[in-house]
Design a protein around this motif. Structure first.
Motif, mmCIF file in Angstrom:
data_model
loop_
_atom_site.group_PDB
_atom_site.id
_atom_site.type_symbol
_atom_site.label_atom_id
_atom_site.label_comp_id
_atom_site.label_asym_id
_atom_site.label_seq_id
_atom_site.Cartn_x
_atom_site.Cartn_y
_atom_site.Cartn_z
ATOM 1 N N VAL A 109 0.805 -1.224 0.000
ATOM 2 C CA VAL A 109 0.000 0.000 0.000
ATOM 3 C C VAL A 109 0.842 1.279 0.000
ATOM 4 O O VAL A 109 0.631 2.156 -0.846
ATOM 5 C CB VAL A 109 -1.008 -0.001 1.175
ATOM 6 C CG1 VAL A 109 -1.734 1.335 1.255
ATOM 7 C CG2 VAL A 109 -2.017 -1.134 0.998
ATOM 8 N N GLU A 113 0.845 4.066 -3.070
ATOM 9 C CA GLU A 113 0.464 5.453 -2.795
ATOM 10 C C GLU A 113 1.600 6.402 -3.149
ATOM 11 O O GLU A 113 1.376 7.488 -3.683
ATOM 12 C CB GLU A 113 0.074 5.605 -1.325
ATOM 13 C CG GLU A 113 -1.247 4.919 -0.977
ATOM 14 C CD GLU A 113 -1.599 5.041 0.491
ATOM 15 O OE1 GLU A 113 -0.678 5.299 1.306
ATOM 16 O OE2 GLU A 113 -2.792 4.873 0.841
ATOM 17 N N GLU A 118 -4.356 6.533 -5.845
ATOM 18 C CA GLU A 118 -5.251 6.885 -4.742
ATOM 19 C C GLU A 118 -5.770 5.618 -4.061
ATOM 20 O O GLU A 118 -5.705 4.514 -4.626
ATOM 21 C CB GLU A 118 -6.428 7.711 -5.260
ATOM 22 C CG GLU A 118 -6.027 8.989 -5.994
ATOM 23 C CD GLU A 118 -5.423 10.030 -5.062
ATOM 24 O OE1 GLU A 118 -5.676 9.943 -3.847
ATOM 25 O OE2 GLU A 118 -4.697 10.922 -5.551
ATOM 26 N N GLN A 119 -6.320 5.798 -2.874
ATOM 27 C CA GLN A 119 -6.801 4.660 -2.101
ATOM 28 C C GLN A 119 -7.850 3.855 -2.858
ATOM 29 O O GLN A 119 -7.836 2.619 -2.840
ATOM 30 C CB GLN A 119 -7.382 5.135 -0.763
ATOM 31 C CG GLN A 119 -7.810 4.011 0.170
ATOM 32 C CD GLN A 119 -6.654 3.143 0.625
ATOM 33 O OE1 GLN A 119 -5.581 3.637 0.897
ATOM 34 N NE2 GLN A 119 -6.861 1.841 0.693
ATOM 35 N N ASP A 120 -8.777 4.535 -3.553
ATOM 36 C CA ASP A 120 -9.809 3.800 -4.280
ATOM 37 C C ASP A 120 -9.242 3.103 -5.513
ATOM 38 O O ASP A 120 -9.802 2.107 -5.985
ATOM 39 C CB ASP A 120 -10.951 4.729 -4.687
ATOM 40 C CG ASP A 120 -10.513 5.773 -5.700
ATOM 41 O OD1 ASP A 120 -9.451 6.391 -5.484
ATOM 42 O OD2 ASP A 120 -11.214 5.969 -6.710
#
Length: 211
Positions: A109, A113, A118-120
């Motif tokens: 992760v 990033e 992005e997180q989504d």
């Protein structure tokens, strides 16, 4: 001692056509190398030899001073090399996180990033990402591995100019900040300008090129 070394390497296809002739080079950690040459000159062949995907007709490829055949090509590929392909080679039914975790030694992760996803996006199916985003996933997979060498085959070939520039900067950072030995096969003069060392294949011979 160089990280990777080509020592008097020659390569010919089965029909006898020589692609590489007595090629020697030393590749060091912390540097980004660009390999230039016309189509069919042997750039991808050279990358395959460095990655242990093929073996020279003559000469040898050394890692840490030892011929990569000593412990086996599979050992070399598994422990020393991360490959980035122009076609990305991602598992298309997985998310970016799942793709990176296939080979990751580090947490996927933060790396994704850091590469601008992005997180989504990192939990989305990779087929729903743009080409630039997919290439970032492929690079994240290479960075998440503890392999000291990144070999990239035309990593910006399918990308627009702005995305290509960003990807090149990431590869350069992989060498200078993450301490990888980064070798990029490319047709792009812009990519070559960002490299620490530019090598060019002409008529089967490899020479350093002044930029």
């Amino acid at each position: 001692m160089p990280t990777l070394e080509l020592k008097n390497v020659s390569y010919a296809y089965e029909k006898g056509k020589a692609v590489l002739q007595n090629v020697s080079a030393e590749l060091e950690t912390g540097k980004m190398y660009a390999i230039l040459g016309p189509s069919g000159s042997g750039k991808t062949t050279l990358l395959s030899l460095l990655g242990g995907l093929d073996v020279p007709t003559q000469g040898g490829v050394l890692f840490g001073g030892e011929d990569i055949t000593a412990k086996g090509l599979e050992h070399h590929r598994r422990n020393h090399i991360s490959l980035i392909f122009q076609s990305y080679n991602l598992i298309d039914y997985m998310t970016p996180v799942e793709n990176v975790r296939l080979t990751a030694k580090l947490d996927a992760v933060p790396i994704l990033e850091r590469l601008g996803l992005e997180q989504d996006e990192i939990t989305r199916n990779v087929l729903k990402l743009s080409g630039g985003q997919q290439q970032r996933v492929a690079i994240a997979r290479a960075l998440a591995s503890d392999a000291p060498v990144i070999l990239a085959d035309e990593p910006t070939g399918n990308l627009d100019a702005d995305t290509a520039e960003e990807i090149t900067a990431i590869l350069k950072e992989s060498a200078h900040v993450f301490g990888k030995c980064v070798v990029v096969v490319t047709h792009s003069g812009e990519v070559a300008k960002q490299a620490d060392v530019v090598l060019e294949i002409k008529r089967g011979h490899l020479k350093e090129r002044e930029m």
